[in-house]
Each structure stands twice: as C-alpha cells, then as structure tokens.
Design a protein around this motif. Sequence first.
Motif, PDB file in Angstrom:
ATOM      1  N   MET A 177       4.718  18.647  55.298  1.00  5.48           N
ATOM      2  CA  MET A 177       5.833  19.084  56.143  1.00  5.48           C
ATOM      3  C   MET A 177       7.147  19.113  55.369  1.00  5.48           C
ATOM      4  N   HIS A 178       7.320  18.202  54.413  1.00  2.00           N
ATOM      5  CA  HIS A 178       8.496  18.258  53.539  1.00  2.00           C
ATOM      6  C   HIS A 178       8.433  19.487  52.631  1.00  2.00           C
ATOM      7  N   TYR A 179       7.222  19.872  52.246  1.00  2.00           N
ATOM      8  CA  TYR A 179       7.030  21.006  51.330  1.00  2.00           C
ATOM      9  C   TYR A 179       7.277  22.333  52.046  1.00  2.00           C
ATOM     10  N   LYS A 186      10.047  14.749  47.553  1.00  2.00           N
ATOM     11  CA  LYS A 186       9.948  15.407  48.850  1.00  2.00           C
ATOM     12  C   LYS A 186      11.136  16.319  49.151  1.00  2.00           C
ATOM     13  N   THR A 187      12.097  16.429  48.236  1.00  2.00           N
ATOM     14  CA  THR A 187      13.175  17.403  48.418  1.00  2.00           C
ATOM     15  C   THR A 187      12.785  18.775  47.863  1.00  2.00           C
ATOM     16  N   ARG A 188      11.676  18.821  47.162  1.00  2.14           N
ATOM     17  CA  ARG A 188      11.204  20.094  46.599  1.00  2.14           C
ATOM     18  C   ARG A 188      10.415  20.839  47.675  1.00  2.14           C
ATOM     19  N   TYR A 189      10.768  22.093  47.913  1.00  2.90           N
ATOM     20  CA  TYR A 189      10.126  22.823  48.997  1.00  2.90           C
ATOM     21  C   TYR A 189       9.752  24.237  48.567  1.00  2.90           C
ATOM     22  N   LEU A 190       8.854  24.834  49.359  1.00  2.00           N
ATOM     23  CA  LEU A 190       8.366  26.181  49.087  1.00  2.00           C
ATOM     24  C   LEU A 190       9.275  27.197  49.767  1.00  2.00           C
ATOM     25  N   ASP A 191       9.726  28.176  48.998  1.00  2.00           N
ATOM     26  CA  ASP A 191      10.599  29.207  49.551  1.00  2.00           C
ATOM     27  C   ASP A 191       9.775  30.186  50.388  1.00  2.00           C
ATOM     28  N   THR A 192      10.464  31.045  51.133  1.00  2.00           N
ATOM     29  CA  THR A 192       9.791  31.933  52.083  1.00  2.00           C
ATOM     30  C   THR A 192       8.939  33.017  51.421  1.00  2.00           C
ATOM     31  N   ASP A 193       9.059  33.198  50.104  1.00  2.00           N
ATOM     32  CA  ASP A 193       8.195  34.173  49.449  1.00  2.00           C
ATOM     33  C   ASP A 193       6.798  33.610  49.174  1.00  2.00           C
ATOM     34  N   GLY A 194       6.610  32.309  49.438  1.00  2.00           N
ATOM     35  CA  GLY A 194       5.303  31.689  49.255  1.00  2.00           C
ATOM     36  C   GLY A 194       4.950  31.389  47.812  1.00  2.00           C
ATOM     37  N   ILE A 195       5.888  31.571  46.900  1.00  2.00           N
ATOM     38  CA  ILE A 195       5.625  31.338  45.468  1.00  2.00           C
ATOM     39  C   ILE A 195       6.694  30.443  44.862  1.00  2.00           C
ATOM     40  N   THR A 196       7.956  30.840  45.065  1.00  2.00           N
ATOM     41  CA  THR A 196       9.078  30.109  44.473  1.00  2.00           C
ATOM     42  C   THR A 196       9.230  28.728  45.113  1.00  2.00           C
ATOM     43  N   GLU A 197       9.550  27.741  44.288  1.00  2.00           N
ATOM     44  CA  GLU A 197       9.856  26.407  44.791  1.00  2.00           C
ATOM     45  C   GLU A 197      11.283  26.056  44.406  1.00  2.00           C
ATOM     46  N   ARG A 198      11.979  25.404  45.320  1.00  2.00           N
ATOM     47  CA  ARG A 198      13.378  25.047  45.109  1.00  2.00           C
ATOM     48  C   ARG A 198      13.596  23.561  45.364  1.00  2.00           C
ATOM     49  N   ASN A 199      14.670  23.025  44.796  1.00  2.00           N
ATOM     50  CA  ASN A 199      15.082  21.650  45.051  1.00  2.00           C
ATOM     51  C   ASN A 199      16.188  21.649  46.093  1.00  2.00           C
ATOM     52  N   GLY A 200      15.825  21.306  47.324  1.00  2.00           N
ATOM     53  CA  GLY A 200      16.798  21.279  48.400  1.00  2.00           C
ATOM     54  C   GLY A 200      17.338  19.876  48.621  1.00  2.00           C
ATOM     55  N   PRO A 201      18.066  19.673  49.699  1.00  2.00           N
ATOM     56  CA  PRO A 201      18.639  18.358  49.980  1.00  2.00           C
ATOM     57  C   PRO A 201      17.669  17.422  50.690  1.00  2.00           C
ATOM     58  N   GLU A 234      19.352  29.122  53.606  1.00  2.00           N
ATOM     59  CA  GLU A 234      20.329  29.477  52.572  1.00  2.00           C
ATOM     60  C   GLU A 234      19.729  29.172  51.197  1.00  2.00           C
ATOM     61  N   PRO A 235      18.656  29.859  50.831  1.00  2.00           N
ATOM     62  CA  PRO A 235      17.954  29.540  49.574  1.00  2.00           C
ATOM     63  C   PRO A 235      18.820  29.689  48.330  1.00  2.00           C
ATOM     64  N   GLU A 236      19.829  30.584  48.398  1.00  2.00           N
ATOM     65  CA  GLU A 236      20.668  30.805  47.212  1.00  2.00           C
ATOM     66  C   GLU A 236      21.474  29.560  46.827  1.00  2.00           C
ATOM     67  N   ARG A 237      21.579  28.599  47.726  1.00  2.00           N
ATOM     68  CA  ARG A 237      22.340  27.375  47.440  1.00  2.00           C
ATOM     69  C   ARG A 237      21.535  26.380  46.617  1.00  2.00           C
ATOM     70  N   TRP A 238      20.233  26.555  46.561  1.00  2.00           N
ATOM     71  CA  TRP A 238      19.385  25.521  45.973  1.00  2.00           C
ATOM     72  C   TRP A 238      18.698  26.021  44.708  1.00  2.00           C
ATOM     73  N   PRO A 239      18.668  25.190  43.683  1.00  2.00           N
ATOM     74  CA  PRO A 239      18.120  25.614  42.388  1.00  2.00           C
ATOM     75  C   PRO A 239      16.629  25.905  42.436  1.00  2.00           C
ATOM     76  N   VAL A 240      16.244  26.912  41.692  1.00  2.00           N
ATOM     77  CA  VAL A 240      14.832  27.287  41.578  1.00  2.00           C
ATOM     78  C   VAL A 240      14.159  26.388  40.550  1.00  2.00           C
ATOM     79  N   CYS A 241      12.975  25.918  40.872  1.00  2.00           N
ATOM     80  CA  CYS A 241      12.203  25.090  39.926  1.00  2.00           C
ATOM     81  C   CYS A 241      11.557  25.996  38.877  1.00  2.00           C
ATOM     82  N   GLU A 242      11.488  25.501  37.660  1.00  2.00           N
ATOM     83  CA  GLU A 242      10.924  26.299  36.578  1.00  2.00           C
ATOM     84  C   GLU A 242       9.414  26.416  36.669  1.00  2.00           C
ATOM     85  N   ASP A 243       8.789  25.481  37.324  1.00  2.00           N
ATOM     86  CA  ASP A 243       7.346  25.513  37.498  1.00  2.00           C
ATOM     87  C   ASP A 243       7.044  25.496  38.992  1.00  2.00           C
TER      88      ASP A 243
END
Length: 348
Positions: A100-102, A266-281, A315-324
């Motif tokens: 659920m965090h993901y 658990k702050t790392r989450y899956l973006d809406t494209d189903g591929i990209t992962e970001r570090n959120g709050p 607001e995905p543009e606010r959160w950094p994209v993970c390299e992996d």
Amino acid sequence: MDSETGIYEYKASHVLPIVFACVLGLSLATHIYQNFHYRFWRVTFWMFWGSLLYTIGWILRAISSYNPEHVNLYIAATVFVYAAPPVFSASAYNILGRIMHYIPMFAWLNPNRTVLFFVYIGAVVEGLTAAGGARIATGAQETDKYRSGATIMAISVILQCIVEIVLVSIIATLHRKCARAGMLPPNLRFLFYTLYGTSTLVLMRCIYRAVESLYTLDPPGVACNDTCEYFQRNEWLLYAFDAAPMVLFTFWINLLHPGRYLPRDKTRYLDTDGITERNGPGWLDSRAKVETFIDPLDLAGLMKKNKHHTKYWDEPERWPVCEDGFSTGTASNVRGRSFAPPKPEESV
C-alpha cells in the motif's frame, strides 16, 4: 492413563514431528538469511518469529511423543503449535502494508494504521488461540474446562478466517485497481499471487481447526459421536491440515521473498505509468494526533469521501525519479547492489 498412549488418544508418531521440526528449522534458517540479505527485517520479522515458534512446537511434540504421560510437555507443545499460525498471518499484514505504501494512490486506508489494525486483531486471535489450546491440553479429565477451551479455540479460528477473508478482499481490490490503471508490473503481480496463495493456506488450516473444534467440544469419551472420535483419534489430520499448509506457507515466502520485489524505504512509490518509481514524502495524515487516535483508519473521511491525507502522487514532478526500479527488476535491497536515488533538486 494408558502407559503407551498417555495423554494422547492414539500412539503419537515419533518420526513425523521430527521431520516437520527439521523442515521448519531449514525454513527458519532461510528466513534469517534472507532477512539479513535483503535487509527486510521490519517487514518479514513475523515470518522469523512464527517459524521459530512452530519449530519449537514440533520439537516439543517430538519429545512429548516419547513421554506421552508427561502432561506439561504436551501442554507446551500444543500451545506452541497452535500459536504459530496467527503469527505467520502477521507477516502477510506487513507485506500488504508495504504494498500500500508502494501504490499509495490505491490505498484507501492509511497503510501504517491498516497494518496495526490487523496486528491488533491478530494479537486477539493469538491470545484466544493460546488460551484455548492450553485449556484443551489441560482439560482432558475436566469436561467444563475442555469444553471452554474448545469453544475459545473455535472462536479464535473463525475470527482468523474472517480476518483472512478481509485481507484477501483488500488484496483483490488493490490487484483490480492496478490492473485497470495499467500499473501491474511483474513485482506487484508476483506479490499479489503470493498473498492469494498464502492466505488460501491459512484459510485451509483455519477451516480444519474450526471444524475440529466444533466437532470436538467434548473431551474424549464424553458424548462423542463417530465424527468427533475420528478427529480425536487420527493424528494424520493434524499433519495434513495444520502442519503441511503452514510449512508450504513458509517455503512460499522463502521462494518469493518480498524483499526481492518491494523497496525497504516506504517513501518510494510507483508512478502512474506503472514503471517509474519516485521518492515521495510518504503517507501524511493531516489530522491532529487526537483524531488519528480516535479514528485510526480515518473512517470518517472515508464516509465523507474527504480523506485526510496528502495526495502527493498527484504532483509527480515534485518528487525525484529513482535511477533503478523494482518494477523493472533493476533495483535491489541487497547492500551494494542498489543505486542511490537522486537528490530532490535533480527531480524532473
């Protein structure tokens, strides 16, 4: 008390409890290794604890089979064997919380509170199970005590059945939402199937224990019909419908360890494209602490369709994209194998 069978209603097997103790010991060692390997103790600690309790239970059962007249050994073995399965379920609750965090956009309840809710219910089941098992083990010669223990045991396993059904319902809801949104990468798919499978095994065990408890409300030799006697005098049922499903549960988690598929953070989450992962709050509840204590699951917000949490994924543009990414199989929790995420100022 018969000198050969002792407190048992049959001649207890010497071999089977040793076999199960050895198999569970191997599974326990594997859990310990994988928890260190993936640094995933916070999520799968309960697998270690449940395996330890279950292994001890079968070791005590093996010793008890050679000393069938020793009541205290029998009680200890019974309590440990009964107590371990609810602990295994707690590991599934933790895995669900991390999922659920993901995918926070589909978590209609606070993941942290949801896990605590299930754990608290699991603690109630655990307490009832231990109390019922102890009373059954000590009440063979006391009808009222035995009946109360069997009743408590029936209540505990029926409650656990209900909890497992609720758990599967939540998993199915998340699975369906991910599939509809096109956000079902291989790591999530494996995890959903794992939880379906392990929950099915727990349900099988619960149904067996519920039926057994309801048919054996009376101690041996007291108003016991043919079905009751069959449950009380056939040891193979214990191994087929209690021990075997739980052993399969532990090895299933070993083979598809969640540390391979979910991030530790658990702050790392899956973006809406189903591929990209970001570090959120991470999940943020905007309510006062008093409100979260009174209504930990934010049921008031759920009913008003005004949930009190920050929808940071909008607001995905606010959160950094993970390299992996765990979604692509390029990320790892193993020390030295994961890429460092970019700093916030590098976000896109």
